[in-house]
Design a protein around this motif. Structure first.
Motif, short mmCIF file in Angstrom:
data_model
loop_
_atom_site.label_atom_id
_atom_site.label_comp_id
_atom_site.label_asym_id
_atom_site.label_seq_id
_atom_site.Cartn_x
_atom_site.Cartn_y
_atom_site.Cartn_z
N GLU A 79 0.81 -1.23 0.00
CA GLU A 79 0.00 0.00 0.00
C GLU A 79 0.85 1.29 0.00
O GLU A 79 0.57 2.21 -0.78
CB GLU A 79 -0.98 -0.01 1.19
N PRO A 80 1.92 1.38 0.83
CA PRO A 80 2.74 2.61 0.79
C PRO A 80 3.35 2.84 -0.61
O PRO A 80 3.43 3.98 -1.07
CB PRO A 80 3.84 2.35 1.82
N ALA A 81 3.75 1.77 -1.28
CA ALA A 81 4.33 1.88 -2.62
C ALA A 81 3.26 2.30 -3.63
O ALA A 81 3.50 3.11 -4.53
CB ALA A 81 4.95 0.56 -3.05
N ARG A 82 2.05 1.76 -3.46
CA ARG A 82 0.96 2.09 -4.38
C ARG A 82 0.65 3.59 -4.31
O ARG A 82 0.48 4.25 -5.34
CB ARG A 82 -0.30 1.28 -4.04
N GLU A 83 0.60 4.12 -3.08
CA GLU A 83 0.31 5.55 -2.91
C GLU A 83 1.38 6.41 -3.56
O GLU A 83 1.08 7.40 -4.23
CB GLU A 83 0.20 5.88 -1.41
N GLU A 84 2.63 6.00 -3.37
CA GLU A 84 3.75 6.76 -3.93
C GLU A 84 3.74 6.72 -5.46
O GLU A 84 3.92 7.73 -6.14
CB GLU A 84 5.07 6.17 -3.40
N LEU A 85 3.48 5.52 -6.00
CA LEU A 85 3.49 5.35 -7.45
C LEU A 85 2.27 6.02 -8.10
O LEU A 85 2.35 6.52 -9.22
CB LEU A 85 3.53 3.86 -7.81
N ALA A 86 1.15 6.03 -7.38
CA ALA A 86 -0.08 6.63 -7.92
C ALA A 86 0.16 8.07 -8.36
O ALA A 86 -0.27 8.47 -9.46
CB ALA A 86 -1.19 6.57 -6.88
N ALA A 87 0.86 8.83 -7.54
CA ALA A 87 1.13 10.24 -7.87
C ALA A 87 1.95 10.35 -9.15
O ALA A 87 1.66 11.18 -10.02
CB ALA A 87 1.86 10.91 -6.71
N ALA A 88 2.96 9.49 -9.29
CA ALA A 88 3.83 9.51 -10.48
C ALA A 88 3.04 9.09 -11.73
O ALA A 88 3.19 9.70 -12.81
CB ALA A 88 5.02 8.58 -10.28
N ILE A 89 2.19 8.07 -11.60
CA ILE A 89 1.39 7.61 -12.74
C ILE A 89 0.39 8.68 -13.16
O ILE A 89 0.21 8.95 -14.35
CB ILE A 89 0.68 6.27 -12.40
N GLU A 90 -0.25 9.31 -12.18
CA GLU A 90 -1.23 10.37 -12.48
C GLU A 90 -0.59 11.52 -13.27
O GLU A 90 -1.23 12.16 -14.09
CB GLU A 90 -1.86 10.92 -11.19
N ALA A 91 0.69 11.77 -12.99
CA ALA A 91 1.38 12.90 -13.63
C ALA A 91 1.97 12.54 -15.00
O ALA A 91 2.58 13.38 -15.65
CB ALA A 91 2.49 13.39 -12.70
N THR A 92 1.79 11.29 -15.43
CA THR A 92 2.37 10.82 -16.70
C THR A 92 1.32 10.79 -17.80
O THR A 92 0.16 10.45 -17.55
CB THR A 92 2.97 9.41 -16.50
N THR A 93 1.71 11.13 -19.02
CA THR A 93 0.81 11.09 -20.17
C THR A 93 0.59 9.65 -20.63
O THR A 93 1.56 8.93 -20.91
CB THR A 93 1.39 11.92 -21.34
N PHE A 94 -0.66 9.25 -20.73
CA PHE A 94 -1.04 7.94 -21.27
C PHE A 94 -1.74 8.18 -22.61
O PHE A 94 -2.73 8.90 -22.66
CB PHE A 94 -1.97 7.19 -20.31
N ASN A 95 -1.22 7.58 -23.68
CA ASN A 95 -1.77 7.78 -25.03
C ASN A 95 -2.79 6.71 -25.37
O ASN A 95 -2.87 5.68 -24.71
CB ASN A 95 -0.63 7.74 -26.06
#
Length: 290
Positions: free
Chosen positions: A199-215
């Motif tokens: 869960e701590p890793a998921r929260e940390e990664l969520a922010a990075a994924i949200e900030a990334t462009t998905f085509n």
């Protein structure tokens, strides 16, 4: 239909990718770009490092990702009609179908590795492979154990990996052997991947994924979390965030790909682990290693 599948952590070996680097200008450029992005020469560890050095999570995950993605880039007639990746391999699959840019995916993989490493250090946790039992029995036994222990990787019929707190996993292994498992053995991993312990890793990664462009992808990805074809970039993003704490539904993904018309599975990356699993899921499936 042509399906391309990408392996996860554990497929690494010393010397991986060296032939690509030496024989392809495109591969060389991509590897050097990766060294720059990561801030260290991962190529030195991949080509010449020891098994021990390669096993470090911050190295392993980017190394397997790089081998897969760069190999795919150098293949002739690489035209996937469906893709899937096992755990970490999902990031390789998302580059292969155009959802993620190579550089963005590599940054996410590196952040994922470091976040998972940190999560592993919070509390003793592990994983174990359970052989020769039906999935439903494994799930039931895990539910009856005190502490956190869950089904984590549905690899193929009769092979399920469980994950959680070390003591709970150890207790579950004993109970599973009593329930008739051929084997229930603790795996040499850094922690409890694909469990609530991440869960701590998921929260940390969520922010990075949200900030990334998905085509918009060129073909569907069969994601670990849903085992279904996904084309919508927002849904892909959501499932990728859930992936760290949810089980890898590999058996279900392969079955769904076959139901949707997959006629040839090509594994792209180090090793032949997925080809072996696909054959156990459906012995009629045509498989190939790139």
């Amino acid at each position: 239909m042509k399906a391309y599948v990408f392996p996860g952590q554990g497929a690494q070996f010393t010397g991986m990718g060296k032939d690509l680097y030496e024989n392809s200008e495109i591969a060389r450029e991509m590897f050097e770009k990766a060294n720059e992005i990561l801030g260290f020469r991962i190529t030195d560890i991949m080509f010449e490092g020891t098994a021990e050095e390669l096993k470090e999570t911050k190295v392993t995950q980017p190394a397997v990702f790089l081998h897969s993605v760069i190999l795919a880039k150098t293949l002739d007639n690489f035209t996937p009609e469906m893709v899937a990746g096992h755990s970490l391999g999902e990031f390789s699959a998302l580059v292969a179908n155009g959802t993620l840019a190579f550089e963005d995916a590599l940054k996410l993989v590196s952040q994922r590795a470091l976040a998972m490493q940190k999560a592993c250090e919070i509390k003793p946790s592990t994983m174990a492979a359970v052989l020769g039992l039906e999935d439903a029995i494994v799930e039931q036994v895990c539910n009856e154990i005190d502490g956190v222990v869950v089904a984590a990787n549905y690899n193929c019929p009769g092979q399920l990996v469980i994950s959680g707190e070390t003591t709970a996993v150890e207790k579950a292994c004993e109970a599973l052997k009593e329930a008739g498992a051929k084997r229930a053995l603790i795996l040499p991993v850094g922690g409890a991947f694909h469990s609530p312990m991440m869960e701590p890793a998921r929260e940390e990664l969520a922010a990075a994924i949200e900030a990334t462009t998905f085509n918009q992808p060129i073909c569907p990805v069969y994601q670990n979390v849903t085992a279904a074809a996904v084309n919508d970039p927002n849904e892909i993003k959501k499932n990728l965030i859930l992936q760290l704490t949810a089980p890898v539904k590999w058996t279900q993904s392969v079955q769904q790909m076959i139901a949707d018309g997959a006629s040839l599975f090509t594994e792209v990356g180090p090793g032949k682990v997925l080809v072996g699993l696909i054959k156990k899921i459906n012995k009629e499936a045509e498989t190939h290693s790139a």
